[in-house]
Scaffold this motif. Structure first.
Motif, PDB file in Angstrom:
ATOM      1  N   UNK A   1     -67.520  83.669 110.389  1.00 31.78           N
ATOM      2  CA  UNK A   1     -68.970  83.570 110.428  1.00 31.78           C
ATOM      3  C   UNK A   1     -69.487  83.166 109.068  1.00 31.78           C
ATOM      4  N   UNK A   2     -70.466  82.289 109.056  1.00 37.19           N
ATOM      5  CA  UNK A   2     -71.081  81.917 107.782  1.00 37.19           C
ATOM      6  C   UNK A   2     -72.123  82.935 107.371  1.00 37.19           C
ATOM      7  N   UNK A   3     -72.751  83.632 108.377  1.00 43.05           N
ATOM      8  CA  UNK A   3     -73.719  84.667 108.090  1.00 43.05           C
ATOM      9  C   UNK A   3     -73.165  85.995 108.573  1.00 43.05           C
ATOM     10  N   UNK A   4     -72.972  86.934 107.661  1.00 40.55           N
ATOM     11  CA  UNK A   4     -72.476  88.244 108.032  1.00 40.55           C
ATOM     12  C   UNK A   4     -72.876  89.222 106.936  1.00 40.55           C
ATOM     13  N   UNK A   5     -73.503  90.339 107.339  1.00 42.80           N
ATOM     14  CA  UNK A   5     -73.959  91.306 106.350  1.00 42.80           C
ATOM     15  C   UNK A   5     -74.255  92.626 107.032  1.00 42.80           C
TER      16      UNK A   5
ATOM     17  N   UNK B   1     -72.346  96.295  98.803  1.00 43.99           N
ATOM     18  CA  UNK B   1     -72.301  95.435  97.627  1.00 43.99           C
ATOM     19  C   UNK B   1     -72.240  93.976  98.067  1.00 43.99           C
ATOM     20  N   UNK B   2     -72.354  93.063  97.091  1.00 40.75           N
ATOM     21  CA  UNK B   2     -72.113  91.633  97.318  1.00 40.75           C
ATOM     22  C   UNK B   2     -72.960  91.101  98.475  1.00 40.75           C
ATOM     23  N   UNK B   3     -74.269  91.227  98.305  1.00 41.37           N
ATOM     24  CA  UNK B   3     -75.227  90.807  99.343  1.00 41.37           C
ATOM     25  C   UNK B   3     -74.989  91.541 100.666  1.00 41.37           C
ATOM     26  N   UNK B   4     -74.584  92.807 100.548  1.00 37.57           N
ATOM     27  CA  UNK B   4     -74.372  93.697 101.709  1.00 37.57           C
ATOM     28  C   UNK B   4     -73.210  93.272 102.600  1.00 37.57           C
TER      29      UNK B   4
ATOM     30  N   UNK C   1     -65.388  94.852 105.174  1.00 40.06           N
ATOM     31  CA  UNK C   1     -65.914  93.525 104.843  1.00 40.06           C
ATOM     32  C   UNK C   1     -66.387  92.868 106.132  1.00 40.06           C
ATOM     33  N   UNK C   2     -67.634  92.391 106.147  1.00 41.70           N
ATOM     34  CA  UNK C   2     -68.195  91.772 107.343  1.00 41.70           C
ATOM     35  C   UNK C   2     -67.617  90.363 107.518  1.00 41.70           C
TER      36      UNK C   2
END
Length: 410
Positions: A30-34, A111-114, A160-161
């Motif tokens: 996924x390019x978007x994951x948080x 951390x790291x942009x959630x 990690x997402x």
């Protein structure tokens, strides 16, 4: 007479789950994951396959939890593992099944942009013990151990997402357990089975940060690959293997009837109604000889394609299906012992098998579903050699399984 562990014994719930988790992590992107700052339910699947380095065998775990906000969460966690039983300088007498069920509190700091989330956990709860798989130095001895003890756990982890609703997690914790009594030939020994548990796994969240339509709600339903894990039990429906030889449930069978039966599936759905799974799964029974009792385990692994006919309802949220399959089973004898007139017992081979059944799938999100399956397996022409004499036999069983199916590259 062979006393070594079977090659088929490697098909444990822990190893099947390990394969499922590894393939799923590789097949998800996924390019978007948080992470999210809201209440969010999840399921947690874990394997501790590498814990064998410190004598924790066949470890796997399952949990259901909720993130309460950005930092705090709670979960109910079930862990299952085996420990070798050795008392007072003896050799390996067998294995102790350890089963814990503990509520845990989780403190998280994204951390790291959630996208990367370290966390700490602490919990306490009951632990159930049961002695099984009497082997080696345990043959011919009276060994008993079964009961409940209190336990507590503490540890740390990091997730990690890898997708909007899926995380890859590494976790380590130590579980303290009150000593368990093991009775050997009338003598009682108090043994400590506290264990270090190191795992990797996946958390699957029940909602996405960026919700998408279910596949069946799209104008053109896409073809999709899936990876599934099933765990449950197997009940013998025809246990008369051949004249004078019966199959019986394992000592560790639930309710002394339901043998453990894990399975891995790799599938593909096309269109609205059709799908196929390649299934690999198996379990063990005991061979019971008339007048001599249980003298061996018989491990059986099925490998077969299963064609599924699906009929989605409620917009594709629920998907009942029927299945039929044909393939093979690989079977072999293990943990055999000399008993009475039987001095030599052999059995290993590949045999035909068929299956028929059905199930239901509930889509939690577009790329993840919970499954329930009920299917019948029949396999025949199995060969045993007893003191040089050949016997042919067959048997059947019903599998009742629950699990998940994750859709890849979606």
């Amino acid at each position: 007479m062979t006393h070594s562990r079977s090659m088929v014994n490697s098909l444990t719930p822990s190893r099947i789950l390990t394969g499922s988790l590894a393939l799923l992590a590789l097949g998800t992107c996924a390019t978007r994951a948080e992470d999210a700052d809201r209440q969010r339910w999840y399921l947690h699947f874990r394997s501790g396959e590498f814990d064998t380095a410190w004598d924790v065998l066949d470890f796997w775990g399952f949990g259901i939890g909720m993130n309460l906000d950005k930092n705090w969460g709670v979960e109910m966690v079930g862990d299952v593992w085996e420990k070798n039983v050795r008392v007072d300088g003896t050799g390996r007498l067998g294995e102790m099944s350890v089963n814990s069920m503990m509520p845990q509190v989780r403190f998280r700091w994204p951390l790291w942009n959630d996208r990367l989330v370290p966390y700490a956990i602490v919990g306490a709860g009951p632990v159930f013990f049961q002695f099984n798989d009497q082997v080696d130095a345990g043959f011919g001895r009276s060994i008993e151990s079964e009961g409940w003890r209190a336990g507590a756990t503490a540890g740390v982890g990091i997730e990690y997402f890898i997708a909007d609703n899926i995380t890859f997690a590494l976790e380590g914790k130590y579980t303290w357990i009150d000593k368990m009594a093991v009775e050997v030939d009338g003598a009682t020994f108090d043994e400590d089975y506290s264990s270090l548990l190191a795992t990797f796994g996946l958390r699957i969240y029940f909602d996405e940060n960026h919700p998408r339509l279910l596949a069946e709600q799209e104008k053109e339903i896409p073809g999709r690959f899936s990876l599934g894990f099933r765990y449950g039990g197997s009940i013998l429906t025809e246990d008369q293997f051949t004249s004078g030889i019966q199959l019986k449930p394992e000592a560790s069978a639930y309710g002394r009837t339901l043998n453990q039966y894990p399975a891995l599936t790799l599938g593909y759905n096309w269109g609205e109604h059709w799908g196929v799974d390649i299934l690999i799964g198996g379990g063990e029974q005991r061979l019971n000889f008339e007048g001599l009792g249980n003298i061996s385990e018989y491990a059986v692994v099925a490998g077969m394609p299963q064609l599924r006919y699906r009929w989605p309802i409620n917009g594709g949220r629920w998907v009942p299906y029927a299945s039929v399959g044909a393939g093979v089973t690989y079977a072999e004898i293990n943990d055999a012992k000399v008993a009475g007139s039987i001095a030599d017992l052999k059995g290993k081979g590949v045999y035909p098998a068929v299956s028929v059944g059905g199930g239901i799938e509930y889509f939690v999100t577009r790329n993840f579903s919970l499954t329930g399956d009920l299917w019948w397996l029949y396999t025949w022409n199995h060969k045993l050699e007893v003191n040089g004499t050949e016997f042919r036999g067959d048997f059947s069983s019903v599998q009742i399984q629950f699990g998940f199916r994750a859709y890849l590259f979606d």
